[in-house]
Enzyme design. Structure first.
Site, mmCIF file in Angstrom:
data_model
loop_
_atom_site.group_PDB
_atom_site.id
_atom_site.type_symbol
_atom_site.label_atom_id
_atom_site.label_comp_id
_atom_site.label_asym_id
_atom_site.label_seq_id
_atom_site.Cartn_x
_atom_site.Cartn_y
_atom_site.Cartn_z
ATOM 1 N N ASP A 112 0.811 -1.218 0.000
ATOM 2 C CA ASP A 112 0.000 0.000 0.000
ATOM 3 C C ASP A 112 0.841 1.264 0.000
ATOM 4 O OD1 ASP A 112 -2.090 -1.763 0.177
ATOM 5 O OD2 ASP A 112 -2.805 -1.086 2.141
ATOM 6 N N ASP A 241 -5.189 -2.863 -7.575
ATOM 7 C CA ASP A 241 -5.044 -4.319 -7.685
ATOM 8 C C ASP A 241 -6.339 -5.100 -7.478
ATOM 9 O OD1 ASP A 241 -4.973 -3.715 -4.981
ATOM 10 O OD2 ASP A 241 -2.920 -4.419 -4.676
#
Length: 357
Positions: A112, A241
């Site tokens: 992240d 993603d």
């Protein structure tokens, strides 16, 4: 590119040689910020509202840890070097001259907040106050990589002041143009809003990534790289993603519910819609991730792909397309904010910098 660097990862699919895998230890329920409040409401999520800042239940941490450790052992068996973060005290309050925050989150998802491109380690300027200092969990690794020749930097730390957020933001509705709760007052982005395809980086604007952030990344990488954007129609666009996932040169899957427009550079690729996700059998009351974590996979190489074992349609889809899926149990990690791709950060893959378009 420095050949002596221990960090070398240009894409999402060449043979994985070294990776960071996150940990769930010490996790806290996140304290809601303006971005959370753009789609979470106390009436819809009363438990999450009540538990803000409190420790995650020990049994949830234990179950997630068992799955993470099993994944680590599987990676070891494939010859992959695995490194781990050092959790900080996520219950500790912190702040800047402009704001104070009561607690952090966790270090389960290194993808992240850290972007590896070639021999670069780039700490992302997240707009989330609750994750502002989370990258400290990886500093012992980044120092080592830096001493060995990697290029390690951080994007300019955002102030994350009131001007970064849209006042009175109302949640997006299906079928309407997507609006974002963050402004363009300063560059911000999450690393997980970008996918690496050699010299071409595929990204998106989202609730966490704004245009100045995208511009900063392009300027930082320079003319050797080209950024292209996927346009999302998701009402809560977070990380790419679960929207666009490249699996091999010329092959990628997309979320049929989220993708409004792909960049023209993908016209020559075999891009296929992902199968519908299988809802998790026993969903955690603490998880706010989309069922589309079914797309959140990690490629071991151009053929072998780690995928959550409950996602049978995705497993069959990959097999029919010529891939070799490797099913693993990962659903207990979901409540900590992500799945297999989120919970990993490629440090080294076998491939060199190349053009794939």
């Amino acid at each position: 590119m420095r050949e002596s660097s221990p960090v070398s990862s240009h894409d999402e699919w060449t043979r994985l040689e070294e990776v960071i895998v996150g940990r769930a230890v010490g996790a806290r329920h996140r304290v809601w910020d303006e971005i959370d409040r753009a789609y979470l409401t106390p009436d819809k999520y009363p438990l999450a509202h009540a538990l803000q800042g409190k420790p995650f239940p020990a049994d949830h941490i234990e179950r997630a840890t068992l799955q993470l450790e099993a994944f680590v052992e599987l990676l070891h068996s494939e010859g992959v070097v695995v490194r781990r973060p050092e959790p900080i005290d996520f219950g500790e309050a912190y702040g800047t001259p402009d704001w104070q925050w009561p607690s952090g989150f966790n270090c389960a998802n290194p993808r992240d907040l850290v972007l590896v491109i070639g021999d670069r380690i780039i700490e992302a300027p997240t707009p989330r106050r609750g994750r502002r200092f989370e990258a400290q969990c990886y500093r012992h690794l980044f120092r080592q990589y830096g001493r060995q020749g990697a290029r390690w930097c951080a994007a300019p730390a955002p102030l994350i002041g009131p001007d970064l957020f849209v006042p009175g933001f109302e949640p997006n509705k299906e079928g309407e143009p997507v609006r974002f709760p963050i402004t363009d007052s300063e560059p911000v982005f999450d690393a997980a809003d970008f996918m690496r395809c050699g010299r071409d980086i595929i990204g998106q604007k989202s609730f966490l990534t704004n245009e100045p952030g995208i511009d900063w990344l392009q300027n930082h990488l320079g003319p050797d790289y080209r950024l292209h954007l996927v346009e999302s129609k998701c009402t809560v666009p977070y990380h790419i993603d679960t929207t666009f996932v490249p699996l091999a040169p010329g092959k990628a899957i997309i979320n049929p519910d989220y993708v409004a427009r792909l960049p023209p550079i993908l016209d020559g690729w075999d891009v296929r819609p992902a199968p519908r996700p299988v809802p998790v059998a026993e969903p955690s009351p603490f998880s706010f991730c989309s069922d589309w974590l079914s797309m959140n996979m990690l490629s071991l190489d151009e053929k072998h792909v780690f995928v959550e074992q409950q996602q049978i349609p995705t497993i069959e889809f990959l097999r029919d397309w010529g891939f070799v899926p490797i099913p693993i149990a990962f659903d207990n990690v979901y409540p900590f904010g992500g799945a297999i791709h989120c919970a990993t950060l490629d440090i080294r893959r076998s491939g060199a910098l190349a053009d794939y378009f």
